[in-house]
Scaffold this motif. Structure first.
Motif, mmCIF file in Angstrom:
data_model
loop_
_atom_site.group_PDB
_atom_site.id
_atom_site.type_symbol
_atom_site.label_atom_id
_atom_site.label_comp_id
_atom_site.label_asym_id
_atom_site.label_seq_id
_atom_site.Cartn_x
_atom_site.Cartn_y
_atom_site.Cartn_z
ATOM 1 N N MET A 111 0.816 -1.204 0.000
ATOM 2 C CA MET A 111 0.000 0.000 0.000
ATOM 3 C C MET A 111 0.859 1.266 0.000
ATOM 4 O O MET A 111 0.489 2.278 -0.606
ATOM 5 N N GLY A 112 2.015 1.214 0.670
ATOM 6 C CA GLY A 112 2.909 2.366 0.644
ATOM 7 C C GLY A 112 3.410 2.671 -0.750
ATOM 8 O O GLY A 112 3.393 3.823 -1.201
ATOM 9 N N VAL B 252 -5.412 6.830 -1.988
ATOM 10 C CA VAL B 252 -5.300 5.576 -1.239
ATOM 11 C C VAL B 252 -5.755 5.777 0.207
ATOM 12 O O VAL B 252 -6.411 4.907 0.791
ATOM 13 N N PHE B 253 -5.433 6.935 0.777
ATOM 14 C CA PHE B 253 -5.820 7.220 2.154
ATOM 15 C C PHE B 253 -7.342 7.241 2.297
ATOM 16 O O PHE B 253 -7.898 6.672 3.251
ATOM 17 N N LEU C 115 -3.754 3.230 5.519
ATOM 18 C CA LEU C 115 -3.743 4.453 6.316
ATOM 19 C C LEU C 115 -2.367 4.799 6.873
ATOM 20 O O LEU C 115 -1.838 5.879 6.610
ATOM 21 N N ASN C 116 -1.767 3.903 7.643
ATOM 22 C CA ASN C 116 -0.554 4.260 8.376
ATOM 23 C C ASN C 116 0.625 4.676 7.511
ATOM 24 O O ASN C 116 1.209 5.742 7.724
ATOM 25 N N PRO C 117 1.052 3.868 6.529
ATOM 26 C CA PRO C 117 2.221 4.297 5.745
ATOM 27 C C PRO C 117 1.943 5.537 4.919
ATOM 28 O O PRO C 117 2.835 6.360 4.700
ATOM 29 N N VAL C 118 0.698 5.689 4.459
ATOM 30 C CA VAL C 118 0.362 6.861 3.650
ATOM 31 C C VAL C 118 0.376 8.115 4.507
ATOM 32 O O VAL C 118 0.895 9.162 4.102
ATOM 33 N N ALA D 49 6.448 2.500 5.150
ATOM 34 C CA ALA D 49 5.716 1.236 5.229
ATOM 35 C C ALA D 49 6.555 0.145 5.868
ATOM 36 O O ALA D 49 6.037 -0.698 6.602
ATOM 37 N N ILE D 50 7.863 0.124 5.588
ATOM 38 C CA ILE D 50 8.732 -0.862 6.229
ATOM 39 C C ILE D 50 8.751 -0.637 7.738
ATOM 40 O O ILE D 50 8.697 -1.585 8.531
ATOM 41 N N ALA D 51 8.819 0.642 8.143
ATOM 42 C CA ALA D 51 8.779 0.953 9.576
ATOM 43 C C ALA D 51 7.456 0.502 10.191
ATOM 44 O O ALA D 51 7.429 -0.095 11.280
ATOM 45 N N SER D 52 6.354 0.771 9.520
ATOM 46 C CA SER D 52 5.046 0.352 10.035
ATOM 47 C C SER D 52 4.907 -1.163 10.027
ATOM 48 O O SER D 52 4.313 -1.748 10.945
#
Length: 465
Positions: free
Chosen positions: A49-50, A61-62, A99-102, A378-381
């Motif tokens: 998704m990121g 996307v968000f 949601l989160n990576p975006v 996104a990798i961090a999330s």
């Protein structure tokens, strides 16, 4: 607000677990799946998704994520059985993955100054603390007054407000050089996380040496090797393994997994203990957890300011010491049996967790090309969600094995507390090792390599050590 609904959903759910177990006749493994079905799908799809948001538009996307999360929440409130609840939690997770990576990518592209970005990420971390504080209280009130199904309905008005604010105030943005999908890489990530989680959760019932569990281990190992072989050969990989040449980035990944595994296991154990062993109501259990959440709210923005002015090292050292000390209180002194020790353990863990989020997030995105900001975030999330998934899987399996062996709750939970202590020690040791001058040099070399491949003036900023 996107982080609020995603984080609030998990903290509210933890308080509701005993009520759900009674109504749906669920085992410990069933309770694990109500949490891990969500975090597993979330972790599996975050990187996809990121990169998709970088390619087709972050706001687009968000918005889709908010709609999907709301639909999943509504379906969860109507679930007729445990199986359907798990399925609908997966629908929620598809939305949460958007949601989160975006949101983090939007922050990264909006706050270009490293100090301002660190402060913004501190506020981001504080929102997670607010969800920890509000979740148990809101969940306790709703479970005791309306029932556990209502915990999913509170996502709807928050999601609607976030949707209106997004459409009015957030401009569309996308990467200058869109990345193509990596289907094989995505399949390998899903196979790795899915087989690993399934094997850990089901092992106490099936047996660690059963063909099913051994098969899961083989699939997980093969998927991991497949990623190591495939991703470097892919022109635009799902996971750019060059990121991990940066010691701070690799360290932040390990720390995120360790910290969130510790948090997930901590909440899982304490929620069951407070309600099933002490006999507290859902609301009273939430009030007991308030000191931990309150310190997270207090120290998360402070950590953001410290990272912006002094770098991540101080925060990581404090976080590791506090989280490990909290685990030791329960492992060595059975802190759950004494209110003074119990609340001391809660406060130490809240302090440690409040200090850890800003440095790992800031380190993960610092020095990365802005064209890959969504992927790096996104990798961090993904590291966070993978940690949470593994934390519930491992801690829940250890607890289930102890209870099945005839131990009382405290005896069955003691090995789990040692695992949580180990998570804190990993934060301390890895944080110390990856935040010095040597680590900074590896980050600078990685940033130059990525900048050359992404074009000039494309980096987010340089990490501090």
């Amino acid at each position: 607000m996107s982080l609020l609904i995603v984080s609030l959903d998990n903290t509210v759910l933890n308080v509701a677990l005993p009520s759900m177990r009674r109504e749906l006749d669920a085992s410990v493994a069933g309770l694990q799946w109500t949490i891990d079905a969500y975090t597993l799908v979330l972790a599996s799809l975050l990187m996809l998704m990121g990169s998709t948001a970088d390619r087709i538009g972050r706001r687009k996307v968000f918005v889709a994520g908010l709609l999907a999360f709301g639909l999943g929440s509504l379906l969860c409130s109507l679930a007729p059985s445990l199986g359907w609840l798990i399925v609908f939690r997966m629908v929620q997770a598809v939305g949460g993955a958007m949601l989160n990576p975006v949101a983090m990518s939007i922050i990264t592209n909006t706050f270009t100054d490293p100090a301002e970005r660190a402060r913004a990420i501190g506020v981001w971390g504080a929102v997670g603390g607010v969800s920890m504080a509000a979740g148990p209280l809101i969940g306790g009130v709703l479970v005791d007054s309306v029932g556990w199904r209502s915990i999913f309905l509170i996502n709807l008005p928050i999601g609607l407000a976030a949707l209106v604010l997004t459409l009015r105030h957030i401009p569309e943005s996308r990467a200058a050089r869109p990345r193509r999908p990596d289907p094989l890489g995505q399949v390998l990530v899903i196979a790795l996380l899915g087989s690993l989680t399934y094997g850990i959760i089901e092992a106490p019932a099936a047996g660690w040496r059963s063909p099913l569990i051994m098969g899961c281990a083989v699939v997980a190992l093969a998927s991991f090797v497949g990623l190591l072989v495939h991703e470097p050969r892919c022109a635009e990989p799902l996971i750019d393994l060059r990121f991990f040449r940066s010691a701070p980035f690799s360290g932040s990944t390990i720390i995120a997994i360790s910290a969130f595994a510790g948090l997930a296991g901590f909440l899982f154990l304490n929620t069951l203990y407070l309600q099933d062993v002490r006999g507290l109501s859902a609301l009273h259990a939430g009030l007991y957890l308030l000191p931990m959440a309150g310190l997270t709210v207090l120290f998360a923005p402070l950590a953001g300011r410290l990272v912006g002015s002094r770098g991540p090292r101080i925060c990581l050292l404090i976080a590791g010491v506090a989280m490990a000390a909290s685990g030791l209180l329960f492992a060595l002194f059975e802190a759950e049996t004494s209110n003074p020790l119990l609340f001391t353990g809660y406060m130490l863990f809240g302090l440690g967790f409040g200090m850890v989020n800003a440095p790992i997030t800031n380190t993960a995105v610092s020095g990365m090309p802005r064209s890959q900001a969504g992927v790096a975030a996104a990798i961090a999330s993904t590291s966070r969600q993978t940690g949470g998934t593994l934390g519930v899987a491992v801690i829940g399996s250890v607890l289930a094995a102890g209870l099945a062996g005839g131990q009382d709750f405290s005896g069955a939970a003691q090995p789990a507390w040692w695992i949580i202590t180990l998570c804190g020690l990993l934060v301390l040791v890895v944080g110390a090792a990856t935040s010095g001058s040597w680590a900074r040099r590896t980050a600078e070399r990685t940033a130059r390599t990525l900048e050359e491949s992404s074009g000039p003036a494309a980096t987010v900023g340089s990490p501090r050590a």
